[in-house]
Design a protein around this motif. Sequence first.
Motif, PDB file in Angstrom:
ATOM      1  N   PHE A 145       0.840  -1.187   0.000  1.00 15.89           N
ATOM      2  CA  PHE A 145       0.000   0.000   0.000  1.00 15.89           C
ATOM      3  C   PHE A 145       0.876   1.237   0.000  1.00 15.89           C
ATOM      4  CE2 PHE A 145      -3.223  -2.830   2.018  1.00 15.89           C
ATOM      5  CZ  PHE A 145      -4.248  -2.606   1.110  1.00 15.89           C
ATOM      6  N   GLU A 147       0.391   5.477   0.863  1.00 12.26           N
ATOM      7  CA  GLU A 147      -0.579   6.407   1.438  1.00 12.26           C
ATOM      8  C   GLU A 147      -0.689   7.630   0.545  1.00 12.26           C
ATOM      9  OE1 GLU A 147      -1.489   7.832   5.953  1.00 12.26           O
ATOM     10  OE2 GLU A 147       0.403   8.441   5.084  1.00 12.26           O
ATOM     11  N   GLY A 151      -5.075  10.402   2.560  1.00 14.31           N
ATOM     12  CA  GLY A 151      -5.093   9.391   3.614  1.00 14.31           C
ATOM     13  C   GLY A 151      -5.512   8.005   3.157  1.00 14.31           C
ATOM     14  N   LEU A 153      -5.205   4.429   1.454  1.00 12.27           N
ATOM     15  CA  LEU A 153      -4.126   3.498   1.128  1.00 12.27           C
ATOM     16  C   LEU A 153      -4.424   2.898  -0.236  1.00 12.27           C
ATOM     17  CD1 LEU A 153      -3.675   1.654   4.532  1.00 12.27           C
ATOM     18  CD2 LEU A 153      -2.178   3.370   3.535  1.00 12.27           C
ATOM     19  N   SER A 216       1.098  11.176   0.348  1.00 16.40           N
ATOM     20  CA  SER A 216       1.121  11.907   1.607  1.00 16.40           C
ATOM     21  C   SER A 216       2.563  12.291   1.930  1.00 16.40           C
ATOM     22  CB  SER A 216       0.548  11.045   2.724  1.00 16.40           C
ATOM     23  OG  SER A 216       1.503  10.110   3.149  1.00 16.40           O
ATOM     24  N   GLN A 218       4.475  11.900   4.503  1.00 10.70           N
ATOM     25  CA  GLN A 218       5.352  10.935   5.179  1.00 10.70           C
ATOM     26  C   GLN A 218       5.662   9.722   4.318  1.00 10.70           C
ATOM     27  OE1 GLN A 218       2.109  10.974   6.230  1.00 10.70           O
ATOM     28  NE2 GLN A 218       2.093  12.701   7.645  1.00 10.70           N
ATOM     29  N   GLU A 219       4.920   9.543   3.215  1.00 10.39           N
ATOM     30  CA  GLU A 219       5.033   8.303   2.458  1.00 10.39           C
ATOM     31  C   GLU A 219       6.478   7.995   2.046  1.00 10.39           C
ATOM     32  OE1 GLU A 219       3.053   5.883   1.973  1.00 10.39           O
ATOM     33  OE2 GLU A 219       4.222   4.799   0.494  1.00 10.39           O
ATOM     34  N   TYR A 222       8.727   6.785   4.957  1.00 11.42           N
ATOM     35  CA  TYR A 222       8.591   5.389   5.371  1.00 11.42           C
ATOM     36  C   TYR A 222       9.113   4.419   4.318  1.00 11.42           C
ATOM     37  CZ  TYR A 222       6.272   6.778   9.580  1.00 11.42           C
ATOM     38  OH  TYR A 222       6.030   7.317  10.809  1.00 11.42           O
ATOM     39  N   ARG A 223       8.968   4.807   3.050  1.00 13.08           N
ATOM     40  CA  ARG A 223       9.523   3.958   2.007  1.00 13.08           C
ATOM     41  C   ARG A 223      11.031   3.858   2.155  1.00 13.08           C
ATOM     42  NH1 ARG A 223       7.036   5.268  -3.889  1.00 13.08           N
ATOM     43  NH2 ARG A 223       4.898   5.316  -3.120  1.00 13.08           N
TER      44      ARG A 223
ATOM     45  N   GLU B 102       3.302   1.827  11.023  1.00 12.00           N
ATOM     46  CA  GLU B 102       3.338   2.413   9.679  1.00 12.00           C
ATOM     47  C   GLU B 102       3.749   1.379   8.639  1.00 12.00           C
ATOM     48  OE1 GLU B 102       2.193   5.227   8.633  1.00 12.00           O
ATOM     49  OE2 GLU B 102       1.684   5.988  10.618  1.00 12.00           O
ATOM     50  N   PHE B 103       4.687   0.489   8.986  1.00 11.78           N
ATOM     51  CA  PHE B 103       5.068  -0.590   8.067  1.00 11.78           C
ATOM     52  C   PHE B 103       3.906  -1.550   7.875  1.00 11.78           C
ATOM     53  CE2 PHE B 103      10.033  -0.749   8.333  1.00 11.78           C
ATOM     54  CZ  PHE B 103      10.068   0.540   7.838  1.00 11.78           C
ATOM     55  N   ARG B 105       0.646  -1.006   8.181  1.00 12.54           N
ATOM     56  CA  ARG B 105      -0.424  -0.417   7.364  1.00 12.54           C
ATOM     57  C   ARG B 105      -0.123  -0.555   5.888  1.00 12.54           C
ATOM     58  NH1 ARG B 105      -0.924   5.508   7.727  1.00 12.54           N
ATOM     59  NH2 ARG B 105      -2.859   5.274   6.574  1.00 12.54           N
ATOM     60  N   ARG B 106       1.146  -0.383   5.527  1.00 16.60           N
ATOM     61  CA  ARG B 106       1.536  -0.435   4.117  1.00 16.60           C
ATOM     62  C   ARG B 106       1.761  -1.863   3.649  1.00 16.60           C
ATOM     63  NH1 ARG B 106       2.798   4.216   6.275  1.00 16.60           N
ATOM     64  NH2 ARG B 106       2.769   6.107   5.024  1.00 16.60           N
ATOM     65  N   ASN B 107       1.473  -2.795   4.519  1.00 16.57           N
ATOM     66  CA  ASN B 107       1.636  -4.220   4.226  1.00 16.57           C
ATOM     67  C   ASN B 107       3.079  -4.599   3.906  1.00 16.57           C
ATOM     68  OD1 ASN B 107       0.260  -6.694   4.237  1.00 16.57           O
ATOM     69  ND2 ASN B 107       0.325  -6.786   2.003  1.00 16.57           N
ATOM     70  N   TYR B 108       4.044  -3.927   4.542  1.00 17.54           N
ATOM     71  CA  TYR B 108       5.439  -4.324   4.386  1.00 17.54           C
ATOM     72  C   TYR B 108       5.720  -5.565   5.237  1.00 17.54           C
ATOM     73  CZ  TYR B 108       6.326   0.467   2.677  1.00 17.54           C
ATOM     74  OH  TYR B 108       6.305   1.647   1.995  1.00 17.54           O
TER      75      TYR B 108
END
Lengths: 260, 443
Positions: A145, A147, A151, A153, A216, A218-219, A222-223, B102-103, B105-108
């Motif tokens: 997913f 973001e 908001g 996903l 978003s 923050q996306e 986090y990646r 957060e990981f 939620r993103r399905n990591y």
Amino acid sequence: MYIFLCKDSIDGIFTGVYDAWASRYGHQNIALTTHTPDNYSLFDEYISVPCDYDKSAKVARTLYNRMGDETYQEIYQAASALETCHSRKSIDKADAIYKTIVLALSLPDASKVLHYLGNPYINRAFQLSLCTGNEAHHLLGFLRFQELENGILFAQIHPKNDVLPFLGEHFSDRLPEENFMIHDATRNLAVLHPQGKRFFITDTKELNHEMLQRLSPQEMEYRRLWRTFFDNIAIEARINPALQNQNLPKRFRQDITEFQ
Amino acid sequence: MNTIPIDMDLTEKLTILSDAAKYDVACTSSGVDRKGNGRGIGNSIAPGVCHTFSADGRCISLLKILFTNECIFNCAYCLNNRDSDVRRASFTPDEICTITLEFYRRNYIEGLFLSSGIMVSPNYTMELIYQTLHRLRTIHHFNGYIHVKALPGADPELVERTGFLADRMSINLELPTADSLHKLAPCKSRNTILKPMRQIQNRITDNKQELTVYRKAPRFVPAGQSTQMIIGATPENDFQIMSVAEGLYEKFSLKRVFYSAFVNVNGNSMLPALPGGPPLLREHRLYQADWLLRYYHFKVSELLSEERPDFNIFLDPKCDWALRHLEYFPVEVNRASYQTLLRVPGIGYKSAERIVKARKKTCLSFDDLKKIGVVLKRALYFITCSGKMMYNTKLEENYICENLMRDKTQIPKDIREGGYQQISFFDRELQSEFQLTDAEILT
């Protein structure tokens, strides 16, 4: 031979099953197929079946009641599989499912139909079901997913088989408080899940691609964190691309964050 | 010990603490089926889910990190021991919560795998781990998978409290014998490892009773406990290692024992150098044997003995066993019991199950077996269908052995061709390399 041409979808195939059964031509004189043949054969009669949701629902209900949840799931998975999956030159998917259903309903216990693996039709249905099941299970993990600005996903996948219902079920249970969307780019369908509600499947002809580009804030952060983790977790002394390729087929990678 | 920079950024911490955690093998998210509760986040499915595969080909399922790598112990094999010069970092419970959620939620990831070095004292660190889990479960309503380490020497009461929040707990046995442990990990002892292991086992048993009385009682470590042993750092042979594993399965009801091919990370002189890379093939054979114990009703005493203490590197343990017990073969597929079928090379527990179901309806032929999923190139020497062998083969050890060895999958492709160990099948060097490795371990 009477050949019923049905649409390549759950409802299409189940409607085909309904019509074939109701035609009373005799099961041995009937075949089902999902694709129009390149050459029509001379002595066969072709009957095209328009998709009918009422008929399909009736078939589904009967199968569910007679076969029970587990075996019905297998049939459902088989019907969702890609026709050419497993082996190209094989029994038609719709025909395998029809013959499986015919056999199942002739048994005292229809739920045991998949035990007859010596029967080529049952075997084919079983392989098809395995195909969908495996891909769906892979995607439970490989799906990513992102973001969006609003908001939501969003995930994009390119599956061989029609796995959206299985993914929708799994992720609605997992992320009940999220608005999410899973886009099957090969079929142009999507699972939409509004927060706290049940998911539904819709076609995505009018999907706003520009909206999907707006991530978003923050996306990216986090990646980056995820890639850091991904790169660090491998043990240098055991680096092994062959094993990595074997476990994570390349066709999935176009949609996986850490391989882009 | 190095001091921690106060404002270390999260990326840097994650770099250090995932790097420090990577030698822990277990990354499975299996063993517990838990539906989402309709609010919060997360569920869990029993077969587990692999989310990606790292460059070494291993599955990544959980966010595998250490809480801290500031360790007061001095285990010789460990990169984070107090004497080694590495950068140190610690997470805060909140940081771990944020990254995990957060990981997730993103399905990591499928959940969290939290281990740790021993900071200040085992109790101090265990308390921090408990705090983290507590926050995840109660404040963030995280319902996904959590695997947590019980630290050797931590207070039993703390271990118990943590166990009610985790799905799986593990305490690493590290080395198969007490002697080796004493030599390489002087701060740990068999006692500090086995005592909490026993405690968790007993608590799980009690919890099962509580759950039968009251279905909604809180669940203690529902996915069971596991452990891990390092292979090739010390002179134990396969027989000793497998006997220990068998003991753990039987006496401690462990769910899994993991084997980790030793990688010499800090060039410690007490440890072997392993110029041929980590003993991956040996690790592979141990895992194969481990499956034979758990799914195929084998006993270690059937596979190995004092006289034959190590696995055959050229043949998998099941083929090896079958070759030494030709008196049981050939087996008639249409009549043999499930247990007998399990012992045939090339028939796995799934195909054995399918055979038993399918043969009630029809008499199975070799063609049917192939469709069912039996690996005929291994099985054909050991089975008959309706009284006939597939080909005109001899039931003779040397003959079958020779033919089985032609099957390249006996040594998996990735180990044959894998990055650091370029080996070809009948390579003389391969043998000498393995002898070299073993000789080095023994001196």
